[in-house]
Write a protein that holds these residues in place. Structure first.
Motif, PDB file in Angstrom:
ATOM      1  N   GLY A 108       0.793  -1.232   0.000  1.00 40.94           N
ATOM      2  CA  GLY A 108       0.000   0.000   0.000  1.00 40.94           C
ATOM      3  C   GLY A 108       0.816   1.267   0.000  1.00 40.94           C
ATOM      4  O   GLY A 108       0.300   2.336  -0.354  1.00 40.94           O
ATOM      5  N   ASP A 109       2.098   1.191   0.405  1.00 43.91           N
ATOM      6  CA  ASP A 109       2.946   2.386   0.412  1.00 43.91           C
ATOM      7  C   ASP A 109       3.900   2.415  -0.786  1.00 43.91           C
ATOM      8  O   ASP A 109       4.865   3.193  -0.806  1.00 43.91           O
ATOM      9  CB  ASP A 109       3.748   2.456   1.709  1.00 43.91           C
ATOM     10  CG  ASP A 109       4.625   1.216   1.919  1.00 43.91           C
ATOM     11  OD1 ASP A 109       4.451   0.233   1.152  1.00 43.91           O
ATOM     12  OD2 ASP A 109       5.459   1.228   2.842  1.00 43.91           O
ATOM     13  N   ALA A 110       3.633   1.584  -1.785  1.00 44.61           N
ATOM     14  CA  ALA A 110       4.528   1.492  -2.943  1.00 44.61           C
ATOM     15  C   ALA A 110       4.499   2.780  -3.758  1.00 44.61           C
ATOM     16  O   ALA A 110       3.472   3.460  -3.856  1.00 44.61           O
ATOM     17  CB  ALA A 110       4.132   0.304  -3.818  1.00 44.61           C
ATOM     18  N   LYS A 111       5.647   3.093  -4.358  1.00 49.23           N
ATOM     19  CA  LYS A 111       5.776   4.254  -5.233  1.00 49.23           C
ATOM     20  C   LYS A 111       6.312   3.802  -6.589  1.00 49.23           C
ATOM     21  O   LYS A 111       6.936   2.749  -6.712  1.00 49.23           O
ATOM     22  CB  LYS A 111       6.719   5.293  -4.619  1.00 49.23           C
ATOM     23  CG  LYS A 111       6.204   5.930  -3.338  1.00 49.23           C
ATOM     24  CD  LYS A 111       7.147   7.015  -2.845  1.00 49.23           C
ATOM     25  CE  LYS A 111       6.606   7.697  -1.592  1.00 49.23           C
ATOM     26  NZ  LYS A 111       7.518   8.764  -1.110  1.00 49.23           N
ATOM     27  N   CYS A 112       6.060   4.624  -7.579  1.00 52.08           N
ATOM     28  CA  CYS A 112       6.547   4.323  -8.922  1.00 52.08           C
ATOM     29  C   CYS A 112       8.070   4.384  -8.940  1.00 52.08           C
ATOM     30  O   CYS A 112       8.674   5.356  -8.455  1.00 52.08           O
ATOM     31  CB  CYS A 112       5.956   5.312  -9.924  1.00 52.08           C
ATOM     32  SG  CYS A 112       6.567   5.102 -11.614  1.00 52.08           S
ATOM     33  N   LEU A 113       8.696   3.364  -9.499  1.00 57.18           N
ATOM     34  CA  LEU A 113      10.153   3.324  -9.562  1.00 57.18           C
ATOM     35  C   LEU A 113      10.707   4.298 -10.580  1.00 57.18           C
ATOM     36  O   LEU A 113      11.901   4.605 -10.557  1.00 57.18           O
ATOM     37  CB  LEU A 113      10.617   1.902  -9.900  1.00 57.18           C
ATOM     38  CG  LEU A 113      10.200   0.807  -8.913  1.00 57.18           C
ATOM     39  CD1 LEU A 113      10.682  -0.552  -9.392  1.00 57.18           C
ATOM     40  CD2 LEU A 113      10.743   1.107  -7.522  1.00 57.18           C
ATOM     41  N   ASN A 114       9.856   4.785 -11.470  1.00 56.44           N
ATOM     42  CA  ASN A 114      10.310   5.686 -12.526  1.00 56.44           C
ATOM     43  C   ASN A 114      10.196   7.156 -12.129  1.00 56.44           C
ATOM     44  O   ASN A 114      11.095   7.953 -12.395  1.00 56.44           O
ATOM     45  CB  ASN A 114       9.512   5.436 -13.800  1.00 56.44           C
ATOM     46  CG  ASN A 114       9.974   6.274 -14.965  1.00 56.44           C
ATOM     47  OD1 ASN A 114      11.138   6.233 -15.349  1.00 56.44           O
ATOM     48  ND2 ASN A 114       9.073   7.050 -15.532  1.00 56.44           N
ATOM     49  N   CYS A 115       9.074   7.523 -11.486  1.00 55.31           N
ATOM     50  CA  CYS A 115       8.863   8.940 -11.163  1.00 55.31           C
ATOM     51  C   CYS A 115       8.558   9.183  -9.685  1.00 55.31           C
ATOM     52  O   CYS A 115       8.206  10.312  -9.309  1.00 55.31           O
ATOM     53  CB  CYS A 115       7.727   9.507 -12.018  1.00 55.31           C
ATOM     54  SG  CYS A 115       6.159   8.653 -11.832  1.00 55.31           S
TER      55      CYS A 115
END
Length: 652
Positions: A108-115
């Motif tokens: 649930g706390d994941a973020k985009c690895l690209n931006c």
């Protein structure tokens, strides 16, 4: 379970087993299906479903059908649980900025690895927060298991082995040159190979794209059954993905295809209760309209000067030439070369992508990872869009229907005469031929479907147009000559005023010269197209018919170029490659997108329930899977006591 170290997958319960477990009473089974159907298609509220269930239960108890202490479903959720209707797909979070697709089990706390953009909305009340953007995907292995759970489907998938090809005749896709090898002489006869064609098309106003699959092993009647329609996923809106963003969505699909082709899966089926040796899947073709095809396979697109055709190296500036309307006049494109360019594009820095694309008209595409995939030969511009929504539309709508039924420049009287000469409602046609609306050409008549365009091009207009020209061409030519004489007089007076130095307002530019509204050779030109389509769009064709069809189509295109050069479109060149596609895949019925368009219509029938953002895609996928499961169970009940392969069962 495992056999000799191999994982053997279990199939879902077939409809007969599900219904038997739901209730031993036929009346209650029908009640469960009715409640689920009313909720899905008529949006019956949950409380109303509960009320109907309780009332029906008391009625059946009073009729001694149910015992008073017998436990039955009392709510809509319980109905779906008893019918084993649940989500059989994954919901993947999508970055709202760059549209990278992430695993369905992301934290649930994941973020985009690209931006570095958060993928989920902050929420303290939810066990798992909701993604900002999401897309549903149904893994191909999961779709195969549900397909094989239907009685008799294994025999249908292998039934084409009994097909004995007739020399010189093409009737099935197996008669084409690019069909995969699934012959009875293959080393492992127990291995089941499933061939699919891919269709990708928009289906609603949110610019979402539906990713659907057609099983080419099945007979035509079985292909169109809802239970045999396969939907891999839906891209989220509200904006349509560009080519690079679409590859993020396709990655999981290509991963599935690679695994199913190289390794396959093992599953317990009715014919192989101990587990069959292997089930494999292979992509036979991609068939969609040109803009989507270019996105999926990394081509330049119809607006590019270089590479606007996916089959040959014609330039956009050469479109309105006689060579563009002929066959094999330009160097062909090669799949290996295009795949190599796609890999070069991927290896470049993102800042260099635009310059590379401008130079080579090639983008990276995920399907290039398939070892057997040829992006040139196996990418088909849909014949339905090219001919029925392209050539027929241009020939009829732009030059017949438009000029005779819509224009306001003195030809409006032709509109009513069109019906007086040969009213469409006086035609007696079979039920399987698309019926035309009563007011063809009027706004009230609405737009025509592909079936209606097909009937118009092949049946109605070849009869109507010659009579129409015979009656009205002399009058139209008289009107044109009068308009031309009037224009010449006006031009003469304008030039005199300019010469004498007494110009009027607007004399600096000549007025528009009138053009003939009806060409004397137009009917013959259209009949050449209709005759060519009779062969090209047939359910089968013979090799001996192809030279005649090529000649008719070439003559039509050449004359069209002379008559209407200003209205030549890219698809006028694309259709010159149709005969290569017929040679590769057999009749157009094997690969055109009628089935995908039918699936789009099914999706459009579902209510959005005021959902927004990417929730609407998940809701559509959920509704479709419920619809398929319910149709299958209804079919099972209606076919009790009858042969499941009878014509009655197929109609259901």
């Amino acid at each position: 379970m495992t056999i000799e170290g191999e994982l053997v997958l279990e199939l879902p319960h077939p409809p007969s087993v599900v219904l038997a477990a739901a209730s031993p009473h036929l009346f209650w089974k029908i009640t469960l299906l009715l409640i689920a159907w009313l909720n899905l298609h008529y949006h019956l509220p949950h409380l109303t479903c509960t009320l109907i269930l309780k009332i029906t239960r008391h009625i059946l108890i009073g009729l001694t059908v149910l015992a008073p202490d017998e436990k039955v479903a009392g709510s809509l959720n319980t109905v779906f649980n008893h019918l084993e209707i649940k989500d059989n797909f994954d919901i993947h979070p999508v970055c709202p900025i760059c549209h990278h697709v992430y695993p369905h089990n992301s934290q649930g706390d994941a973020k985009c690895l690209n931006c570095s953009e958060p993928l989920f909305e902050p929420s303290a009340s939810r066990t798992k927060p909701r993604p900002h953007l999401q897309c549903p995907q149904n893994p191909l292995s999961n779709a195969i298991l549900h397909l094989l759970s239907h009685a008799g489907i294994e025999e249908e998938l292998d039934a084409w082995h009994c097909h004995v090809p007739e020399p010189g005749k093409h009737a099935l896709i197996q008669d084409g040159e690019l069909f995969f090898d699934n012959s009875p002489e293959r080393p492992d006869k127990d291995e089941l190979c499933i061939g699919i064609t891919l269709g990708f098309d928009g289906y609603c106003s949110s610019s979402a794209m539906l990713y659907s699959l057609l099983i080419v092993d099945l007979r035509f009647g079985y292909q169109y059954q809802p239970r045999n329609l396969m939907v891999f996923g839906i891209t989220p809106g509200p904006k349509e993905f560009d080519s690079d963003e679409l590859q993020f969505f396709m990655k999981n699909y290509v991963d599935n295809l690679i695994s199913l082709y190289e390794n396959g899966i093992m599953a317990k089926t009715p014919n192989y209760p101990n587990g069959m040796s292997s089930i494999r899947m292979i992509l036979v073709a991609i068939c969609c309209d040109n803009p989507v095809l270019c996105k999926v396979c990394g081509f330049g697109g119809h607006r590019k000067e270089e590479g606007f055709c996916t089959r040959c190296h014609i330039k956009r500036s050469e479109l309105k030439t006689r060579d563009a309307m002929d066959y094999d006049k330009f160097p062909p494109q090669y799949g290996e070369e295009h795949t190599k360019r796609a890999q070069e594009y991927l290896d470049l820095d993102e800042k260099e992508h635009e310059a590379f694309f401008k130079l080579h008209s090639a983008l990276y595409f995920e399907l290039s990872r398939l070892k057997y995939f040829d992006p040139v030969c196996m990418s088909v511009i849909d014949p339905m869009h090219s001919f029925l929504l392209g050539e027929s539309t241009c020939s009829l709508c732009c030059h017949y229907s438009h000029q005779l039924l819509v224009s306001n420049d003195g030809m409006l009287s032709f509109r009513s005469s069109f019906y007086l000469i040969c009213p469409f409602d006086q035609f007696e046609m079979p039920n399987w031929v698309g019926c035309l609306p009563e007011q063809v050409g009027y706004p009230a008549g609405g737009s025509l479907t592909s079936d209606e365009w097909k009937g118009l091009a092949l049946v109605f207009c070849p009869i109507v147009i010659p009579f129409l020209w015979q009656e009205w061409y002399p009058k139209a030519n008289t009107t044109y000559e009068k308009a031309l004489t009037s224009w010449e007089n006006r031009e003469r007076q304008r030039l005199i005023r300019l010469t004498t130095g007494k110009p009027k307002k607007g004399d600096d530019k000549p007025s528009m010269k009138p053009v003939p509204q009806m060409h004397p050779s137009a009917p013959d030109n259209f009949l050449k197209l209709a005759a060519a389509l009779k062969i090209i769009l047939g359910r089968s064709f013979k090799d001996a018919d192809i030279p005649r069809a090529k000649e008719l189509l070439r003559n039509y295109l050449m004359e069209y170029l002379e008559l209407y050069s200003d209205n030549v479109k890219p698809m006028h060149h694309w259709v010159t490659h149709i005969f290569d596609q017929l040679q590769d895949y057999g009749p157009v019925y094997n690969f055109w997108t009628f089935l995908f368009e039918r699936l789009n219509k099914v999706f459009k029938s579902y209510s959005t329930n005021n959902h927004s953002n990417s929730e609407i895609e998940v809701m559509f996928m959920r509704a479709f899977q419920k619809d398929v499961a319910l149709c299958d169970m209804v079919r099972d009940i209606l076919c009790i006591g009858s042969d499941p392969h009878s014509s009655f069962s197929l109609r259901i």
